[in-house]
Scaffold this active site. Structure first.
Site, mmCIF file in Angstrom:
data_model
loop_
_atom_site.group_PDB
_atom_site.id
_atom_site.type_symbol
_atom_site.label_atom_id
_atom_site.label_comp_id
_atom_site.label_asym_id
_atom_site.label_seq_id
_atom_site.Cartn_x
_atom_site.Cartn_y
_atom_site.Cartn_z
ATOM 1 N N CYS A 45 2.620 6.329 8.669
ATOM 2 C CA CYS A 45 3.127 5.624 7.497
ATOM 3 C C CYS A 45 3.381 6.704 6.468
ATOM 4 O O CYS A 45 4.127 7.639 6.727
ATOM 5 C CB CYS A 45 2.163 4.550 7.021
ATOM 6 S SG CYS A 45 0.437 5.063 6.873
ATOM 7 N N SER A 46 2.735 6.634 5.328
ATOM 8 C CA SER A 46 2.849 7.707 4.345
ATOM 9 C C SER A 46 1.639 8.632 4.427
ATOM 10 O O SER A 46 1.757 9.809 4.738
ATOM 11 C CB SER A 46 2.982 7.126 2.941
ATOM 12 O OG SER A 46 3.051 8.144 1.971
ATOM 13 N N ALA A 47 0.447 8.054 4.206
ATOM 14 C CA ALA A 47 -0.780 8.853 4.297
ATOM 15 C C ALA A 47 -1.284 8.957 5.726
ATOM 16 O O ALA A 47 -2.081 9.831 6.053
ATOM 17 C CB ALA A 47 -1.861 8.249 3.401
ATOM 18 N N ARG B 52 -1.537 1.549 6.893
ATOM 19 C CA ARG B 52 -0.729 0.802 7.865
ATOM 20 C C ARG B 52 -0.879 1.409 9.259
ATOM 21 O O ARG B 52 -0.920 0.689 10.257
ATOM 22 C CB ARG B 52 0.743 0.826 7.453
ATOM 23 C CG ARG B 52 1.017 0.173 6.121
ATOM 24 C CD ARG B 52 2.497 0.268 5.760
ATOM 25 N NE ARG B 52 2.702 0.064 4.337
ATOM 26 C CZ ARG B 52 3.882 0.143 3.735
ATOM 27 N NH1 ARG B 52 4.965 0.422 4.449
ATOM 28 N NH2 ARG B 52 3.989 -0.049 2.428
ATOM 29 N N ASP C 279 6.124 -3.881 0.180
ATOM 30 C CA ASP C 279 5.641 -2.774 -0.649
ATOM 31 C C ASP C 279 4.222 -3.031 -1.133
ATOM 32 O O ASP C 279 3.446 -2.102 -1.344
ATOM 33 C CB ASP C 279 6.567 -2.572 -1.857
ATOM 34 C CG ASP C 279 7.926 -2.017 -1.445
ATOM 35 O OD1 ASP C 279 8.088 -1.706 -0.252
ATOM 36 O OD2 ASP C 279 8.807 -1.909 -2.304
#
EC number: 3.1.3.48
Length: 593
Positions: A459-461, A465, A425
């Protein structure tokens, strides 16, 4: 040509063969001084598991292959035959291709060494990026095997007393493995020479003092020497007031170039598309965004998804040259974008999805679940997805999914989702081995599918990553194709992917992790080569001086570049009558590939 480190100043023909057979691939080549004709040179090329040697004549006026085209420099000769495939042939008509330079180890790991750089290029660099006292060292183009110290003089505007930009070039001779500037003290290494003249400045004949105040560093490295570069970048600052150092300095320099990549993002900024963006300011560039083609013609915004095509050789796109592998970098799905995500996967014929985040991290949603449970089937708008099976590995979960268009039964195709579960995280993994194993599996799956579209990475955005995974994969693909002695440039590669999606690779920790991952890959490769050499020597007894013509191949897929075993050097002798193959004069051709 970006590098001339294919020139090896201190090796014999036997050593050249050993290098090419153990560290190169078919198409690898190097140049070296001729032992039989001092002043001349030899081009050594690996072909079909063996090595061909070609004599290069240096008349004092030009370079040629004892006939054919004539060139002013050795670099121009090599570049010509690299670019003009089919021009270099044996007498029997077989083409000799120069594909992959097998680079000589840099004479130093210091970052002020730029390798192959022309005088004009050095002046441009020092004028644009340096200041008074900035310096670099480069290879000499006119005297192969020697080097040049280029120093910016004048004031901080790059001007000398006459108002003109001034860069002084000092020839560094390399003779008998010693370095000097044409007189005075001789040094054991380039580093010793530079350190000496930093403390004891040289003075030009006109009285100008050449002060070596600060190095102008390069980011290009020989992949095989990445351990030395990592060691240099990991050094602590010499003084507490010197904040910029190593990885931080390189990453910060990269960050400062973001202003050069301010491309339009109008589609993502449209009011109708704002709720399709996970983060309101992380938007796709218009010129590389994925445009969805199967939407409602009455809804112009139905073509939008927050995703960009990433081409590793983006600069070749204009030349209609399609790279072997491309990517789609996208954000983690929102509840209202899952349907669009599957439309994109289907449209682009993507067969591999790489998910680098958990659905929820630290209590925050990073990506909604966009796939059905195992053995279940679910429709997402016009797309239908069936989860055939799931299997768990140490660091990831692999899902085999069947994707089709509703009402079109003949459109079903298999899509493989690789869900990496162990990225922490906070920060980055402590060991890059898990990421490398993961990317190796992804690579083999993508390679095994004929005509597969781009690998979808999110990934998220879709930038941190995602960018890290893509850049590592691009760099490893370069090493796979060209061998461990190729040139790589981490900042340049990041800048290339950032030109296609903003902000790729977000933190210094991710930046450092890219270096660590490539270093780990190289170390694993080198251990593999050493073990293969040991195994071959134990299993074979060589009774003559011929070289093995058998390439090391196996039925299973190897994650490492091919290498061919060779007998120990001590069992070989250089014999010019044996070493040199007959090479016919080049035939004049009008069209080049």
């Amino acid at each position: 040509m970006t590098s001339r480190r294919w020139f090896h100043p201190n090796i014999t023909g036997v050593e050249a063969e050993n290098l090419l057979l153990t560290r190169g691939v078919d198409g690898s080549f190097l140049a070296r001084p001729s032992k039989s004709n001092p002043g001349d040179f030899t081009l050594s090329v690996r072909r079909n598991g063996a090595v061909t040697h070609i004599k290069i004549q240096n008349t004092g006026d030009y370079y040629d292959l004892y006939g054919g085209e004539k060139f002013a420099t050795l670099a121009e000769l090599v570049q010509y035959y690299m670019e003009h495939h089919g021009q270099l042939k044996e007498k029997n008509g077989d083409v000799i291709e120069l594909k992959y330079p097998l680079n000589c180890a840099d004479p130093t790991s210091e970052r002020w060494f730029h390798g192959h750089l022309s005088g004009k290029e050095a002046e441009k660099l020092l004028t644009e990026k340096g200041k008074h006292g900035s310096f670099l060292v480069r290879e000499s183009q006119s005297h192969p095997g020697d080097f040049v110290l280029s120093v910016r003089t004048g004031d901080d505007k790059g001007e000398s007393n006459d108002g003109k930009s001034k860069v002084t070039h000092v020839m560094i001779r390399c003779q008998e493995l010693k370095y000097d500037v044409g007189g005075g003290e001789r040094f054991d290494s380039l580093t010793d020479l530079v350190e000496h003249y930093k403390k004891n400045p040289m003075v030009e004949t006109l009285g100008t003092v050449l002060q070596l105040k600060q190095p102008l560093n390069t980011t290009r490295i020989n992949a095989a020497e990445i351990e030395s570069r990592v060691r240099e970048l990991s050094k602590l600052a010499e003084t507490t007031d010197k904040v910029k150092q190593g990885f931080w300095e390189e990453f910060e320099t990269l960050q400062q170039q973001e202003c050069k990549l301010l491309y339009s993002r109008k589609e993502g900024q449209r009011q109708e598309n704002k709720n399709k963006n996970r983060y309101k300011n992380i938007l796709p560039f218009d010129h590389t965004r994925v445009v969805l083609h199967d939407g409602d013609p009455n809804e112009p915004v139905s073509d939008y998804i927050n995703a960009n095509i990433i081409m590793p050789e983006f600069e070749t796109k204009c030349n209609n040259s399609k790279p072997k592998k491309s990517y789609i970098a996208t954000q983690g799905c929102l509840q209202n974008t899952v349907n669009d995500f599957w439309r994109m996967v289907f449209q682009e014929n993507s067969r591999v999805i790489v998910m680098t985040t958990k659905e929820v991290e630290r209590g925050k949603s990073k990506c909604v679940k966009y796939w059905p449970d195992e053995y279940a089937l679910k429709e997402y708008g016009v797309m239908r997805v069936r989860n055939v099976k799931e299997s768990a590995a140490h660091d990831y979960t692999l899902r085999e999914l069947k994707l089709s268009k509703v009402g079109q039964g003949n459109t079903e195709r298999t899509v493989w989702q690789y869900h990496f579960r162990t990225w922490p995280d906070h920060g980055v993994p402590s060991d890059p081995g898990g990421v490398l194993d993961f990317l190796e599996e992804v690579h083999h799956k993508q390679e095994s599918i004929v005509d597969a579209g781009p690998v979808v990475v999110h990934c998220s955005a879709g930038i941190g990553r995602t960018g890290t995974f893509i850049v590592i994969d691009i760099l490893i693909d370069i090493i796979r194709e060209k061998g461990v002695d190729c040139d790589i440039d981490v900042p340049k590669t990041i800048q290339m992917v950032r030109s296609q999606r903003s902000g790729m690779v977000q933190t210094e920790a991710q930046y450092r992790f890219i270096y660590m991952a490539v270093q780990h890959y190289i170390e694993t490769l080198q251990r593999r080569i050493e073990e293969e050499q040991k195994s071959k020597r134990k299993g074979h007894e060589y009774t003559n001086i011929k070289y093995s013509l058998v390439d090391q191949t196996s039925g299973d897929q190897s994650p490492l570049p091919p290498c061919t075993p060779t007998p120990p050097c001590a069992e070989m002798r250089e014999d010019s009558a044996r070493v040199y193959e007959n090479v016919g004069l080049m035939q004049q051709q009008r069209s080049f590939r």
